[in-house]
Write a protein that holds these residues in place. Structure first.
Motif, PDB file in Angstrom:
ATOM      1  N   THR A  95       7.942  11.041   0.874  1.00  0.00           N
ATOM      2  CA  THR A  95       8.172  10.439   2.194  1.00  0.00           C
ATOM      3  C   THR A  95       7.462  11.302   3.242  1.00  0.00           C
ATOM      4  O   THR A  95       7.101  12.450   2.975  1.00  0.00           O
ATOM      5  CB  THR A  95       9.672  10.428   2.530  1.00  0.00           C
ATOM      6  N   TYR A  96       7.292  10.734   4.435  1.00  0.00           N
ATOM      7  CA  TYR A  96       6.787  11.552   5.548  1.00  0.00           C
ATOM      8  C   TYR A  96       7.815  12.646   5.872  1.00  0.00           C
ATOM      9  O   TYR A  96       7.467  13.784   6.166  1.00  0.00           O
ATOM     10  CB  TYR A  96       6.549  10.673   6.781  1.00  0.00           C
ATOM     11  N   LYS A  97       9.063  12.264   5.776  1.00  0.00           N
ATOM     12  CA  LYS A  97      10.144  13.176   6.163  1.00  0.00           C
ATOM     13  C   LYS A  97      10.077  14.503   5.398  1.00  0.00           C
ATOM     14  O   LYS A  97      10.418  15.548   5.943  1.00  0.00           O
ATOM     15  CB  LYS A  97      11.489  12.478   5.902  1.00  0.00           C
ATOM     16  N   GLN A  98       9.649  14.441   4.143  1.00  0.00           N
ATOM     17  CA  GLN A  98       9.676  15.687   3.373  1.00  0.00           C
ATOM     18  C   GLN A  98       8.664  16.711   3.885  1.00  0.00           C
ATOM     19  O   GLN A  98       8.744  17.888   3.544  1.00  0.00           O
ATOM     20  CB  GLN A  98       9.509  15.412   1.875  1.00  0.00           C
ATOM     21  N   PHE A  99       7.716  16.259   4.700  1.00  0.00           N
ATOM     22  CA  PHE A  99       6.742  17.189   5.279  1.00  0.00           C
ATOM     23  C   PHE A  99       7.086  17.561   6.721  1.00  0.00           C
ATOM     24  O   PHE A  99       6.335  18.244   7.402  1.00  0.00           O
ATOM     25  CB  PHE A  99       5.337  16.587   5.219  1.00  0.00           C
ATOM     26  N   ASP A 100       8.234  17.060   7.169  1.00  0.00           N
ATOM     27  CA  ASP A 100       8.638  17.241   8.566  1.00  0.00           C
ATOM     28  C   ASP A 100       9.260  18.627   8.747  1.00  0.00           C
ATOM     29  O   ASP A 100      10.227  18.968   8.090  1.00  0.00           O
ATOM     30  CB  ASP A 100       9.659  16.146   8.908  1.00  0.00           C
ATOM     31  N   ARG A 101       8.698  19.420   9.646  1.00  0.00           N
ATOM     32  CA  ARG A 101       9.218  20.780   9.841  1.00  0.00           C
ATOM     33  C   ARG A 101      10.038  20.915  11.121  1.00  0.00           C
ATOM     34  O   ARG A 101      10.781  21.856  11.291  1.00  0.00           O
ATOM     35  CB  ARG A 101       8.060  21.791   9.879  1.00  0.00           C
TER      36      ARG A 101
ATOM     37  N   ASP B 280      11.565   3.558   4.643  1.00  0.00           N
ATOM     38  CA  ASP B 280      11.529   4.002   3.241  1.00  0.00           C
ATOM     39  C   ASP B 280      12.311   3.050   2.338  1.00  0.00           C
ATOM     40  O   ASP B 280      12.727   3.412   1.249  1.00  0.00           O
ATOM     41  CB  ASP B 280      12.149   5.410   3.186  1.00  0.00           C
ATOM     42  N   VAL B 281      12.498   1.792   2.786  1.00  0.00           N
ATOM     43  CA  VAL B 281      13.500   0.944   2.134  1.00  0.00           C
ATOM     44  C   VAL B 281      13.175   0.555   0.698  1.00  0.00           C
ATOM     45  O   VAL B 281      14.084   0.332  -0.087  1.00  0.00           O
ATOM     46  CB  VAL B 281      13.802  -0.312   3.007  1.00  0.00           C
ATOM     47  N   VAL B 282      11.876   0.471   0.320  1.00  0.00           N
ATOM     48  CA  VAL B 282      11.609   0.043  -1.057  1.00  0.00           C
ATOM     49  C   VAL B 282      11.077   1.148  -1.970  1.00  0.00           C
ATOM     50  O   VAL B 282      10.701   0.869  -3.110  1.00  0.00           O
ATOM     51  CB  VAL B 282      10.631  -1.167  -1.130  1.00  0.00           C
ATOM     52  N   THR B 283      11.043   2.387  -1.479  1.00  0.00           N
ATOM     53  CA  THR B 283      10.467   3.439  -2.328  1.00  0.00           C
ATOM     54  C   THR B 283      11.222   3.579  -3.648  1.00  0.00           C
ATOM     55  O   THR B 283      10.628   3.919  -4.676  1.00  0.00           O
ATOM     56  CB  THR B 283      10.417   4.780  -1.580  1.00  0.00           C
ATOM     57  N   ASP B 284      12.527   3.291  -3.638  1.00  0.00           N
ATOM     58  CA  ASP B 284      13.293   3.385  -4.887  1.00  0.00           C
ATOM     59  C   ASP B 284      12.776   2.432  -5.961  1.00  0.00           C
ATOM     60  O   ASP B 284      13.078   2.600  -7.137  1.00  0.00           O
ATOM     61  CB  ASP B 284      14.777   3.103  -4.623  1.00  0.00           C
ATOM     62  N   LEU B 285      11.998   1.421  -5.544  1.00  0.00           N
ATOM     63  CA  LEU B 285      11.472   0.463  -6.521  1.00  0.00           C
ATOM     64  C   LEU B 285      10.064   0.859  -6.964  1.00  0.00           C
ATOM     65  O   LEU B 285       9.129   0.060  -6.912  1.00  0.00           O
ATOM     66  CB  LEU B 285      11.490  -0.948  -5.934  1.00  0.00           C
ATOM     67  N   HIS B 286       9.905   2.117  -7.393  1.00  0.00           N
ATOM     68  CA  HIS B 286       8.609   2.570  -7.925  1.00  0.00           C
ATOM     69  C   HIS B 286       8.546   2.246  -9.410  1.00  0.00           C
ATOM     70  O   HIS B 286       9.501   2.468 -10.135  1.00  0.00           O
ATOM     71  CB  HIS B 286       8.433   4.070  -7.688  1.00  0.00           C
ATOM     72  N   PHE B 287       7.379   1.677  -9.839  1.00  0.00           N
ATOM     73  CA  PHE B 287       7.245   1.306 -11.247  1.00  0.00           C
ATOM     74  C   PHE B 287       6.910   2.514 -12.118  1.00  0.00           C
ATOM     75  O   PHE B 287       7.266   2.567 -13.284  1.00  0.00           O
ATOM     76  CB  PHE B 287       6.171   0.222 -11.419  1.00  0.00           C
ATOM     77  N   GLY B 288       6.177   3.460 -11.568  1.00  0.00           N
ATOM     78  CA  GLY B 288       5.851   4.664 -12.331  1.00  0.00           C
ATOM     79  C   GLY B 288       7.069   5.566 -12.434  1.00  0.00           C
ATOM     80  O   GLY B 288       8.122   5.279 -11.854  1.00  0.00           O
ATOM     81  N   SER B 289       6.923   6.667 -13.160  1.00  0.00           N
ATOM     82  CA  SER B 289       8.100   7.511 -13.389  1.00  0.00           C
ATOM     83  C   SER B 289       8.407   8.384 -12.172  1.00  0.00           C
ATOM     84  O   SER B 289       9.539   8.795 -11.972  1.00  0.00           O
ATOM     85  CB  SER B 289       7.882   8.390 -14.608  1.00  0.00           C
ATOM     86  N   ARG B 290       7.417   8.651 -11.348  1.00  0.00           N
ATOM     87  CA  ARG B 290       7.634   9.551 -10.233  1.00  0.00           C
ATOM     88  C   ARG B 290       7.886   8.780  -8.945  1.00  0.00           C
ATOM     89  O   ARG B 290       7.165   7.836  -8.624  1.00  0.00           O
ATOM     90  CB  ARG B 290       6.396  10.433 -10.029  1.00  0.00           C
TER      91      ARG B 290
ATOM     92  N   SER C  38       0.826  -1.203   0.000  1.00  0.00           N
ATOM     93  CA  SER C  38       0.000   0.000   0.000  1.00  0.00           C
ATOM     94  C   SER C  38       0.860   1.252   0.000  1.00  0.00           C
ATOM     95  O   SER C  38       1.970   1.269   0.529  1.00  0.00           O
ATOM     96  CB  SER C  38      -0.902   0.008   1.232  1.00  0.00           C
ATOM     97  N   LEU C  39       0.317   2.282  -0.610  1.00  0.00           N
ATOM     98  CA  LEU C  39       0.999   3.568  -0.714  1.00  0.00           C
ATOM     99  C   LEU C  39       0.080   4.617  -0.099  1.00  0.00           C
ATOM    100  O   LEU C  39      -1.084   4.748  -0.498  1.00  0.00           O
ATOM    101  CB  LEU C  39       1.259   3.845  -2.190  1.00  0.00           C
ATOM    102  N   THR C  40       0.571   5.316   0.886  1.00  0.00           N
ATOM    103  CA  THR C  40      -0.217   6.377   1.507  1.00  0.00           C
ATOM    104  C   THR C  40       0.004   7.650   0.682  1.00  0.00           C
ATOM    105  O   THR C  40       1.152   8.059   0.490  1.00  0.00           O
ATOM    106  CB  THR C  40       0.227   6.584   2.965  1.00  0.00           C
ATOM    107  N   PRO C  41      -1.071   8.263   0.177  1.00  0.00           N
ATOM    108  CA  PRO C  41      -0.896   9.442  -0.694  1.00  0.00           C
ATOM    109  C   PRO C  41      -0.123  10.545   0.025  1.00  0.00           C
ATOM    110  O   PRO C  41      -0.215  10.685   1.246  1.00  0.00           O
ATOM    111  CB  PRO C  41      -2.330   9.888  -0.991  1.00  0.00           C
ATOM    112  N   ASP C  42       0.599  11.346  -0.747  1.00  0.00           N
ATOM    113  CA  ASP C  42       1.420  12.395  -0.152  1.00  0.00           C
ATOM    114  C   ASP C  42       0.575  13.366   0.679  1.00  0.00           C
ATOM    115  O   ASP C  42       1.020  13.862   1.720  1.00  0.00           O
ATOM    116  CB  ASP C  42       2.201  13.139  -1.238  1.00  0.00           C
ATOM    117  N   SER C  43      -0.664  13.621   0.227  1.00  0.00           N
ATOM    118  CA  SER C  43      -1.508  14.548   0.982  1.00  0.00           C
ATOM    119  C   SER C  43      -1.817  13.974   2.375  1.00  0.00           C
ATOM    120  O   SER C  43      -1.812  14.694   3.372  1.00  0.00           O
ATOM    121  CB  SER C  43      -2.813  14.814   0.217  1.00  0.00           C
ATOM    122  N   ALA C  44      -2.050  12.654   2.411  1.00  0.00           N
ATOM    123  CA  ALA C  44      -2.308  12.011   3.713  1.00  0.00           C
ATOM    124  C   ALA C  44      -1.038  12.028   4.563  1.00  0.00           C
ATOM    125  O   ALA C  44      -1.101  12.214   5.789  1.00  0.00           O
ATOM    126  CB  ALA C  44      -2.798  10.584   3.496  1.00  0.00           C
ATOM    127  N   LYS C  45       0.101  11.832   3.921  1.00  0.00           N
ATOM    128  CA  LYS C  45       1.360  11.882   4.673  1.00  0.00           C
ATOM    129  C   LYS C  45       1.512  13.229   5.352  1.00  0.00           C
ATOM    130  O   LYS C  45       1.850  13.324   6.542  1.00  0.00           O
ATOM    131  CB  LYS C  45       2.554  11.663   3.727  1.00  0.00           C
TER     132      LYS C  45
END
Lengths: 481, 481
Positions: free
Chosen positions: B306-312, B292-302, B267-274
């Motif tokens: 991560t949760y981290k990118q929304f971390d302030r 975040d260990v398998v995110t590099d294995l995305h089949f789509g182009s994008r 499952s992929l949690t949408p960025d907005s939900a993250k």
């Protein structure tokens, strides 16, 4: 004496003294060698007989040389060292205490890690004393011939070939061990970490020897454990009576002891005492964790025993590594977890699955090829020689009243400075001069060893080290005045 | 059809069906390709038109092919897969529970580690999909040119060159990270272990998604932590509302979530939900640990976020590794510990001092040479293709009523079998036939997922895998009857 002229502020006799010391260091004069007669040296240097005589008397006083009736002066074999440390200061035994040394320890570690610092604090043999060429050759061959295996996942307990080699070495050291009794770890500290987590819970009290390696204190603090210290005597290690007394007084969950060449006081607990301690603990069902990491660096011909070899029911957990003998960067160590095998396996599995595979395979192959013993013989001889040289210079530079250990193995010297010297102040002053040392305070949870420092003998002797020692000695002298 | 004759007990139409499937697998027929007309295949095989027709209808029913009016039959692009799983079964939310799955998990892990087992359980890409040659070449060169550095001790936080490369990659992935924000670990699991110990104490309750990777459960159990599960939906991950509800009900010390391609349900949690979840937790001062260990294995182009990118404010701890993309045996991972940097450093220092140096240097150099992106493109395409092939065979072999995830990345498929199938029984039966699978029960602390299994798509497709799937499918069919 052209090259050793009198330096500014130096008395003439001191220049002679320095000249003799230089000849000893450079090997022109060996231990036991006869020194030039007063008459010859006097005529050679153009200095008066009484000046040369004063220098010889001073050297004799410092224990560097000795006079033999009707034979002249000789480089002393035994007494060239500072007096021995006499034992730990009488610390107040007190109750178990939470460990809270990590602030200072971290400051020290940061200093010791500085690449520009004179490495008197780091306790690893110099890279030039390790089998870099053999290990590189073996690792390269493994990468070429066993690429997949070297890069793939491996069992939690470690690469089978390495477990076999570790078991064989343990058997050679009088321990009854099969490969299934071993767990490969990422260095000795990880073996200790796994051991402590296998047998303790947060808040438990652990018996340690005092002084003890500061990394143990960091680890205890990090795991929320409390410490009770029993004294470690430089000349006889820990005593069964002290341990028995502590066991009666406190609720001890586990003991962490170094069987041989305890870091920092280089103490060795006799095998008979080891046997007695193992028995004491077994009767009370208390596990004993031992750090056997430097036993391979024994200067005598016999490897002293381990606690594990007296273990009959699996209550001793032996921790060790190849970090001081093959490579620190490889992070290859091992644990003999005894009866705590299942728990230890679970902790390893949930900490990092297994240790890095390529280094494990390289060490296994290095051992399998039978290269270890020859390397160790050379390494031991070199470290012992460096320790001798270090001793000589301590005699030369450190203030009167300084005492030092006379280790039979290991990598460190433990200096007791005159009481007025505060070793933490000395550490900071030395740090400012880019010299790394370990102050005594970080080796205990109590306020002991405030005038002690630990010096490493692992680095190959150089002018940088000599200068570092001289500077350090001068600092200590000023503080002692 | 010479080479694909009718096998014992097979109907004629089934032989045709198998022939078509073989052509698809072998690539003779691609997705979207037109199949031979009924007439041509009938004359070519000597079988009656009605037999061939029956085979085509059967394949259509299974979703492997589709008929288009007036154009004939085509290999289906979309519907060749089993129906999607619809979401997690309604587990009873209940209170926090101690984690006690490790017995079964260990049994499963032992089976998955068997070298003779059909590797449908191991979640690592096949060695042939990893850059073995490049890594070997680079590692050999490092050993030759930087021998001392490669074998010597290194800083606790890791080799500086690797920290730089990790920070650069994080920046490319929209995270604001400098090298000082990174801590190199021995794999992703060690990053998780350090994270949990940095933010939790024994007895604390941790929020996890359900199903979740069984190694997290082992780790929670090992650290004496309790778990509260929020449902993970195969098509939308975890919902902020579910998390908000759990936070209101329970005293949560930390969350452990997988941002993308959650193992096992992909499952992929949408960025907005993250973003929403990070906000929710920040307001309550609760740390979030992400795997975040398998995110590099995305089949789509994008690459999904991560949760981290929304971390302030540094409350997100990101864990990852190169184990699924470069080498599992190297044990090189990393942690972005955020505001828990000091604590994380202390835990790493007291666990194993630092990670093995040579693998760190090799990975750093591999990244520095810019080889990663090209390799990842190839790896992603291969894994996606293998997942397609796997889907096709699931359709072929598994009982009616089986549902499966249609992942957009990662390495695993999550199968929901008919309710009558007990996946733990299936695991043991498969193990006896030397087939390794992961039963659903090990992915939750609750009694859920009893009819689920996880299959790995990392191993290169082979007749062994096909046979394994067929055997497994037959077992499931029998259990479903």
């Amino acid at each position: 004496m052209q090259s050793h002229g009198k330096e500014q502020g130096e008395y003439l006799y001191q220049a002679v003294e320095r000249h003799v010391l230089d000849m000893i260091e450079s090997g022109s004069l060996g231990l036991g060698d006869r020194l030039p007669s007063l008459r010859i040296l006097s005529s050679k240097t153009g200095l008066s007989l009484s000046t040369v005589n004063q220098a010889y008397l001073e050297l004799e006083r410092k224990g560097v040389i000795e006079s033999r009736p009707r034979s002249g002066f000789f480089v002393s074999r035994k007494s060239r060292r500072l007096p021995r440390t006499e034992g730990p200061p009488p610390g107040n035994q007190g109750g178990p205490r939470p460990v809270t040394r990590s602030g200072l320890i971290r400051t020290v570690l940061e200093c010791l890690g500085r690449p520009d610092a004179v490495p008197l604090g780091v306790i690893a043999p110099d890279a030039d004393l390790l089998p870099l060429r053999d290990v590189t050759k073996i690792t390269t061959a493994i990468l070429r011939d066993h690429t997949r295996e070297a890069l793939d996942y491996a069992p939690v307990s470690g690469v089978p070939a390495l477990r076999t080699q570790v078991a064989l070495r343990c058997m050679e050291h009088s321990m009854s061990v099969i490969p299934e009794d071993t767990l490969i770890t990422a260095g000795c500290l990880e073996a200790l970490y796994i051991s402590l987590r296998s047998v303790c819970r947060t808040g438990d009290t652990v018996l340690i020897q005092s002084p003890t390696y500061y990394c143990f204190l960091q680890l205890l603090e990090n795991l929320g454990l409390r410490a009770v210290e029993v004294p470690s005597h430089p000349d006889r290690g820990v005593s069964p009576a002290d341990i028995a007394r502590a066991l009666k007084t406190f609720d001890i969950a586990a003991c962490v002891l170094a069987p041989n060449y305890n870091n920092p006081d280089a103490s060795l607990t006799p095998d008979s005492a080891k046997r007695e301690i193992v028995g004491l603990l077994a009767r009370r069902d208390i596990p004993l964790i031992e750090d056997d990491v430097v036993t391979d660096l024994h200067f005598g011909s016999r490897r002293p025993g381990t606690y594990k070899q007296f273990d009959r029911d699996g209550r001793v957990l032996l921790c060790s590594s190849f970090s001081k003998t093959i490579s620190g960067g490889f992070r290859v160590g091992w644990l003999l977890p005894g009866r705590y095998r299942e728990k230890a396996w679970e902790i390893k599995a949930t900490t990092n699955v297994h240790s890095s595979v390529l280094p494990q395979m390289a060490v296994a192959e290095y051992l399998r090829q039978g290269r270890m013993e020859r390397h160790l013989r050379k390494l031991r001889a070199t470290v012992e020689q460096q320790m001798d040289t270090m001793h000589l210079h301590l005699t030369r530079y450190f203030p009167r009243g300084t005492r030092v250990t006379h280790p039979e193995g290991g990598l460190v010297l433990w200096l007791e400075l005159p009481e007025k010297v505060n070793a933490v102040d000395l550490f900071f002053e030395a740090r400012d001069a880019s010299i790394g040392i370990a102050p005594g305070a970080i080796f205990s949870t109590q306020d002991k060893f405030s005038n002690y420092i630990r010096l490493s003998c692992g680095t190959i002797w150089s002018e940088q080290i000599r200068q570092g020692l001289e500077t350090l000695g001068n600092m200590a002298r000023r503080m002692a005045d």
